[in-house]
Design an enzyme around this catalytic site. Structure first.
Site, PDB file in Angstrom:
ATOM      1  N   TYR A  72       0.861  53.016 -29.796  1.00  0.00           N
ATOM      2  CA  TYR A  72       1.878  53.484 -28.834  1.00  0.00           C
ATOM      3  C   TYR A  72       2.081  54.994 -28.899  1.00  0.00           C
ATOM      4  CZ  TYR A  72       4.840  52.958 -32.958  1.00  0.00           C
ATOM      5  OH  TYR A  72       5.352  53.030 -34.231  1.00  0.00           O
TER       6      TYR A  72
ATOM      7  N   SER B 179      10.957  53.300 -36.292  1.00  0.00           N
ATOM      8  CA  SER B 179      11.807  52.177 -36.704  1.00  0.00           C
ATOM      9  C   SER B 179      13.259  52.591 -36.955  1.00  0.00           C
ATOM     10  CB  SER B 179      11.227  51.486 -37.943  1.00  0.00           C
ATOM     11  OG  SER B 179      10.062  50.802 -37.587  1.00  0.00           O
TER      12      SER B 179
ATOM     13  N   ASP C  75       4.387  41.160 -37.213  1.00  0.00           N
ATOM     14  CA  ASP C  75       3.526  41.888 -36.274  1.00  0.00           C
ATOM     15  C   ASP C  75       2.905  40.952 -35.226  1.00  0.00           C
ATOM     16  OD1 ASP C  75       4.070  44.280 -37.494  1.00  0.00           O
ATOM     17  OD2 ASP C  75       2.211  44.358 -38.643  1.00  0.00           O
TER      18      ASP C  75
ATOM     19  N   LYS D 158       1.460  47.598 -46.839  1.00  0.00           N
ATOM     20  CA  LYS D 158       1.574  46.224 -46.350  1.00  0.00           C
ATOM     21  C   LYS D 158       0.795  45.201 -47.185  1.00  0.00           C
ATOM     22  CE  LYS D 158       2.641  46.881 -41.472  1.00  0.00           C
ATOM     23  NZ  LYS D 158       2.210  46.625 -40.094  1.00  0.00           N
TER      24      LYS D 158
HETATM   25  N1  LIG Z   1       2.407  48.493 -32.316  1.00  0.00           N
HETATM   26  C1  LIG Z   1       2.590  48.100 -33.553  1.00  0.00           C
HETATM   27  O1  LIG Z   1       3.644  47.569 -33.898  1.00  0.00           O
HETATM   28  C2  LIG Z   1       1.473  48.248 -34.543  1.00  0.00           C
HETATM   29  C3  LIG Z   1       1.416  47.431 -35.684  1.00  0.00           C
HETATM   30  C4  LIG Z   1       0.357  47.596 -36.578  1.00  0.00           C
HETATM   31  C5  LIG Z   1      -0.606  48.593 -36.346  1.00  0.00           C
HETATM   32  N2  LIG Z   1      -0.495  49.375 -35.243  1.00  0.00           N
HETATM   33  C6  LIG Z   1      -1.520  50.417 -34.976  1.00  0.00           C
HETATM   34  O2  LIG Z   1      -2.786  49.794 -34.923  1.00  0.00           O
HETATM   35  C7  LIG Z   1      -3.800  50.651 -35.390  1.00  0.00           C
HETATM   36  C8  LIG Z   1      -4.615  49.954 -36.471  1.00  0.00           C
HETATM   37  O3  LIG Z   1      -3.769  49.678 -37.575  1.00  0.00           O
HETATM   38  P1  LIG Z   1      -4.289  48.887 -38.868  1.00  0.00           P
HETATM   39  O4  LIG Z   1      -3.125  48.755 -39.776  1.00  0.00           O
HETATM   40  O5  LIG Z   1      -5.036  47.658 -38.454  1.00  0.00           O
HETATM   41  O6  LIG Z   1      -5.304  49.959 -39.475  1.00  0.00           O
HETATM   42  P2  LIG Z   1      -6.523  49.720 -40.476  1.00  0.00           P
HETATM   43  O7  LIG Z   1      -6.279  48.492 -41.301  1.00  0.00           O
HETATM   44  O8  LIG Z   1      -6.763  51.025 -41.145  1.00  0.00           O
HETATM   45  O9  LIG Z   1      -7.770  49.405 -39.501  1.00  0.00           O
HETATM   46  C9  LIG Z   1      -8.342  50.411 -38.707  1.00  0.00           C
HETATM   47  C10 LIG Z   1      -9.319  49.800 -37.724  1.00  0.00           C
HETATM   48  O10 LIG Z   1      -9.834  50.834 -36.900  1.00  0.00           O
HETATM   49  C11 LIG Z   1     -11.276  50.808 -36.966  1.00  0.00           C
HETATM   50  N3  LIG Z   1     -11.839  52.137 -36.843  1.00  0.00           N
HETATM   51  C12 LIG Z   1     -11.506  53.261 -37.530  1.00  0.00           C
HETATM   52  N4  LIG Z   1     -12.289  54.299 -37.141  1.00  0.00           N
HETATM   53  C13 LIG Z   1     -13.144  53.814 -36.195  1.00  0.00           C
HETATM   54  C14 LIG Z   1     -14.167  54.396 -35.409  1.00  0.00           C
HETATM   55  N5  LIG Z   1     -14.486  55.683 -35.521  1.00  0.00           N
HETATM   56  N6  LIG Z   1     -14.817  53.607 -34.517  1.00  0.00           N
HETATM   57  C15 LIG Z   1     -14.492  52.301 -34.393  1.00  0.00           C
HETATM   58  N7  LIG Z   1     -13.524  51.683 -35.121  1.00  0.00           N
HETATM   59  C16 LIG Z   1     -12.849  52.438 -35.996  1.00  0.00           C
HETATM   60  C17 LIG Z   1     -11.560  50.231 -38.331  1.00  0.00           C
HETATM   61  O11 LIG Z   1     -12.891  49.763 -38.357  1.00  0.00           O
HETATM   62  P3  LIG Z   1     -13.674  49.584 -39.763  1.00  0.00           P
HETATM   63  O12 LIG Z   1     -13.257  48.249 -40.298  1.00  0.00           O
HETATM   64  O13 LIG Z   1     -15.093  49.675 -39.381  1.00  0.00           O
HETATM   65  O14 LIG Z   1     -13.229  50.737 -40.642  1.00  0.00           O
HETATM   66  C18 LIG Z   1     -10.510  49.119 -38.391  1.00  0.00           C
HETATM   67  O15 LIG Z   1     -10.897  48.026 -37.615  1.00  0.00           O
HETATM   68  C19 LIG Z   1      -3.078  51.912 -35.886  1.00  0.00           C
HETATM   69  O16 LIG Z   1      -3.148  52.868 -34.870  1.00  0.00           O
HETATM   70  C20 LIG Z   1      -1.646  51.434 -36.092  1.00  0.00           C
HETATM   71  O17 LIG Z   1      -0.713  52.490 -35.925  1.00  0.00           O
HETATM   72  C21 LIG Z   1       0.499  49.217 -34.336  1.00  0.00           C
END
Ligand SMILES: NC(=O)c1ccc[n+]([C@@H]2O[C@H](COP(=O)([O-])OP(=O)(O)OC[C@H]3O[C@@H](n4cnc5c(N)ncnc54)[C@H](OP(=O)(O)O)[C@@H]3O)[C@@H](O)[C@H]2O)c1
Length: 282
Positions: free
Chosen positions: A225, A22, A108, A71
């Site tokens: 990404y 960012s 987002d 967040k």
């Molecule tokens: N491009 C962008 O602007 C942007 C914005 C936001 C987030 N992101 C990216 O998106 C990703 C998720 O972010 P978040 O904030 O949603 O994270 P989060 O709230 O921690 O959620 C993580 C997710 O991944 C799943 N997960 C973790 N380990 C797993 C495994 N071994 N097998 C299957 N599922 C698994 C979790 O499932 P459970 O519920 O079962 O734990 C949950 O659904 C991150 O990589 C983040 O960097 C990108």
């Protein structure tokens, strides 16, 4: 600008925060728009978010972005939120108002859909079922974006089924929670597959998802990404699907933040994209 009336300030608060792209994004826009200002990474430890956010006004910051792990907690700190932030259950952008009150929003979902539409202007969320993998904050933003774009059936698959069920209960139709064991079948006939889990990120294993039943016409997108091409995107590309990574989601969510902080709507240009891509492993 030699003697600006004001030095504009904004930040991203996270823990850790130094990996964030960012600052590069927003400082590019300061230079492009000839505004004297800076966007800085602020390493805010868990538990310190309240005092950090309250300090922004005195320091003359226009606002900040929030990343992991702040967040959700921010919802309990800011003075007002918009509906999108409340529905997603997370704040990605805080605006400091002239009287010092804090307004929280979530860009987002906007970033997700703008990224998709930039890449595939013909994409229609209501053209058929879509499959979203995940149940965290990222997944909630993706589901909200697709629902706002008129998706009629969002198959939401998450390892922890209860989390997907909770989103289904909160968002109602068109969301349908699908058990993890049925994730391969959930791809039948979809127009889009979106990964919103952390699986496939640098240092983490690939998402375990057989693609045999995915139509060749489906758009496959990952909100990750780093790397630019996750194993999921590589597998989808190899079988002929159109693929899109999450960098554009990050870039586009910055636009409404800038508009709210500085009154200017910046652009996501190929030059900006290339500049940030150059800092990320392919
Ligand atoms: N491009 C962008 O602007 C942007 C914005 C936001 C987030 N992101 C990216 O998106 C990703 C998720 O972010 P978040 O904030 O949603 O994270 P989060 O709230 O921690 O959620 C993580 C997710 O991944 C799943 N997960 C973790 N380990 C797993 C495994 N071994 N097998 C299957 N599922 C698994 C979790 O499932 P459970 O519920 O079962 O734990 C949950 O659904 C991150 O990589 C983040 O960097 C990108």
């Amino acid at each position: 600008m030699a003697h600006p009336d004001r030095f504009y300030l904004a930040a991203v608060m996270g823990w850790p925060v130094m990996h964030s792209r960012s600052p590069m994004l927003h400082n590019h826009w300061f230079a492009e728009h000839g505004l004297a200002g800076a966007y800085v990474p602020l390493a805010i430890e868990p538990g310190a978010l309240g005092p950090a956010l309250r300090g922004l006004h005195a320091l003359k910051f226009s606002g900040c972005n929030l990343t992991i792990p702040h967040k959700q907690e921010a919802l309990t700190i800011v003075d007002e939120t918009d509906e999108t932030a409340r529905r997603i259950g997370a704040i990605s952008c805080v605006v400091v108002r002239p009287n010092g009150s804090l307004f929280g929003s979530n860009n987002d979902a906007y970033g997700f859909i703008e990224n998709v539409l930039e890449f595939a202007p013909d994409f229609r969320a209501d053209a058929g079922p879509v499959a979203v993998i995940g149940g965290g904050g990222g997944a909630r933003a993706v589901v909200w974006a697709l629902a706002q774009r008129g998706a009629k059936e969002i198959r939401l698959v998450n390892r922890t089924f209860a989390r997907a069920q909770r989103i289904e209960a909160e968002f109602g139709a068109p969301v349908r929670a699908v058990p993890w064991e049925q994730r391969a079948e959930a791809l039948d006939g979809v127009v889009m597959l979106a990964n919103a889990t952390s699986q496939g990120m640098v240092g983490l294993p690939a998402l375990e998802l057989p693609l045999d039943r995915l139509p060749a016409s489906a758009l496959v997108t990952d909100i990750i990404y780093t790397p630019l091409e996750t194993p999921l995107l590589a597998a989808a590309r190899a079988r002929g699907n159109r693929t899109l990574n999450g960098l554009g989601m990050l870039l586009h969510q910055g636009r409404p933040a800038w508009k709210a902080w500085f009154g200017v709507e910046p652009k996501v240009t190929p030059e900006l994209r290339r500049k940030i891509e150059a800092t990320i492993a392919p």
